[in-house]
Enzyme design. Structure first.
Site, PDB file in Angstrom:
ATOM      1  N   ASP A  96       3.640   4.401   8.914  1.00 52.10           N
ATOM      2  CA  ASP A  96       4.785   3.889   9.695  1.00 52.10           C
ATOM      3  C   ASP A  96       4.562   3.988  11.201  1.00 52.10           C
ATOM      4  O   ASP A  96       5.408   3.549  11.966  1.00 52.10           O
ATOM      5  CB  ASP A  96       6.052   4.679   9.338  1.00 52.10           C
ATOM      6  CG  ASP A  96       5.976   6.115   9.856  1.00 52.10           C
ATOM      7  OD1 ASP A  96       5.045   6.840   9.439  1.00 52.10           O
ATOM      8  OD2 ASP A  96       6.812   6.486  10.696  1.00 52.10           O
ATOM      9  N   ASP A 130       0.488   7.625   4.251  1.00 54.33           N
ATOM     10  CA  ASP A 130       1.143   8.569   5.148  1.00 54.33           C
ATOM     11  C   ASP A 130       2.410   9.071   4.440  1.00 54.33           C
ATOM     12  O   ASP A 130       2.891   8.429   3.505  1.00 54.33           O
ATOM     13  CB  ASP A 130       1.484   7.826   6.449  1.00 54.33           C
ATOM     14  CG  ASP A 130       2.350   8.661   7.348  1.00 54.33           C
ATOM     15  OD1 ASP A 130       1.901   9.765   7.722  1.00 54.33           O
ATOM     16  OD2 ASP A 130       3.477   8.232   7.671  1.00 54.33           O
ATOM     17  N   ASP A 183       5.650  11.223   6.107  1.00 57.97           N
ATOM     18  CA  ASP A 183       6.905  11.094   6.868  1.00 57.97           C
ATOM     19  C   ASP A 183       7.092   9.670   7.393  1.00 57.97           C
ATOM     20  O   ASP A 183       6.225   9.149   8.097  1.00 57.97           O
ATOM     21  CB  ASP A 183       6.898  12.058   8.065  1.00 57.97           C
ATOM     22  CG  ASP A 183       7.038  13.504   7.639  1.00 57.97           C
ATOM     23  OD1 ASP A 183       8.168  13.927   7.377  1.00 57.97           O
ATOM     24  OD2 ASP A 183       5.998  14.201   7.573  1.00 57.97           O
TER      25      ASP A 183
END
Ligand SMILES: [Mg+2]
Length: 263
Positions: A207, A10, A12
């Site tokens: 995240d 991922d 961001d």
């Protein structure tokens, strides 16, 4: 021999927050390159594959365009699977609109639209929502880049596409399709676009529990939750979404990839 040889990152909150990279991310990702295949898979709907790779390189990551897939590309791909030229009303960033237009679709007035497309839109106005309502009233379908509540930047969180989807929910409409994580069809399509079919050696790293980790669970692959972005350790029990591994930052990733990390 590595335990995991296909790594899906991922962006961001995992590799960077705004213009700042997360601790150790650049070194770890660049070291793993060459030993594992990489895919950068983001729900960010404002960037094309090329723009994603460029942003990564600006921050110090080695990254190629064919290694990057974002929800804008996945939306363009989904619309193209429905028809060659789709008419859409945008409630999204100019970036998403450009990706869709480049794929042969056309941005039109609300009354003509077959689809309302939603992504993060920092220029969101009441008038745009009213346009979306008009389009839906004329029979358009709602296609959304993702349902992310928030996304992390340097100093905190910003409202995600989910906030705008929520406005449509408030007007009585639900999405017809979600083009990003955790939709397993979207994730598997991204693996396909990268030429990296899923197997036991594929690991998803992110995240956000309800996108990255739930997505991994739905496609049946192992996952790492990194606590540098949107989700906290306390969220794991609260949301009952279980990552295979939890790490405070990416410095712990290499031992997991080697097979030395405790699940
Ligand atoms: Mg993220």
């Amino acid at each position: 021999m590595l335990r995991y040889s296909k790594l899906v990152f991922d962006l961001d909150g995992t590799l960077y927050r705004g213009k700042e990279t997360t601790p150790h991310s650049v070194d770890v990702v660049n070291r793993l390159r060459g030993r594992a295949e990489l895919l950068f898979l983001s729900n960010n709907s404002s960037l094309s594959r090329r723009a994603m790779a460029e942003r990564l390189r600006e921050l110090g990551f080695e990254a190629r365009e064919d290694e990057a897939v974002g929800s804008a590309d996945l939306m363009a791909d989904h619309l193209s699977s429905l028809r060659e030229h789709v008419l859409f009303f945008p409630v999204c960033s100019p970036g998403l609109e450009e990706v869709l237009v480049a794929a042969g679709h056309r941005s039109v007035a609300a009354e003509e639209a077959e689809f309302v497309v939603v992504g993060v839109d920092v220029g969101l106005t009441y008038a745009k929502l009213a346009g979306g309502l008009t389009a839906m009233g004329h029979g358009a379908r709602l296609i959304v880049a993702n349902l992310d509540r928030v996304f992390p930047i340097e100093d905190g969180l910003r409202p995600g596409a989910g906030a705008i989807v929520g406005a449509f929910h408030g007007m009585g409409f639900e999405p017809d399709a979600v083009c990003g994580k955790p939709n397993p069809l979207a994730i598997e399509r991204a693996f396909e676009l990268r030429g990296m079919p899923k197997d036991k050696r594929l690991l998803m790293i992110g995240d956000q529990l309800e996108t990255d980790i739930l997505g991994a669970e739905r496609v049946g692959v192992d996952s790492v939750l990194v606590l540098t972005g949107a989700s906290t350790e306390a969220d794991i029990d609260r949301q009952r979404i279980r990552p295979t591994y939890v790490v405070k930052d990416l410095s712990e990733l290499e031992s997991i990839v080697r097979g030395a990390g405790a699940a």
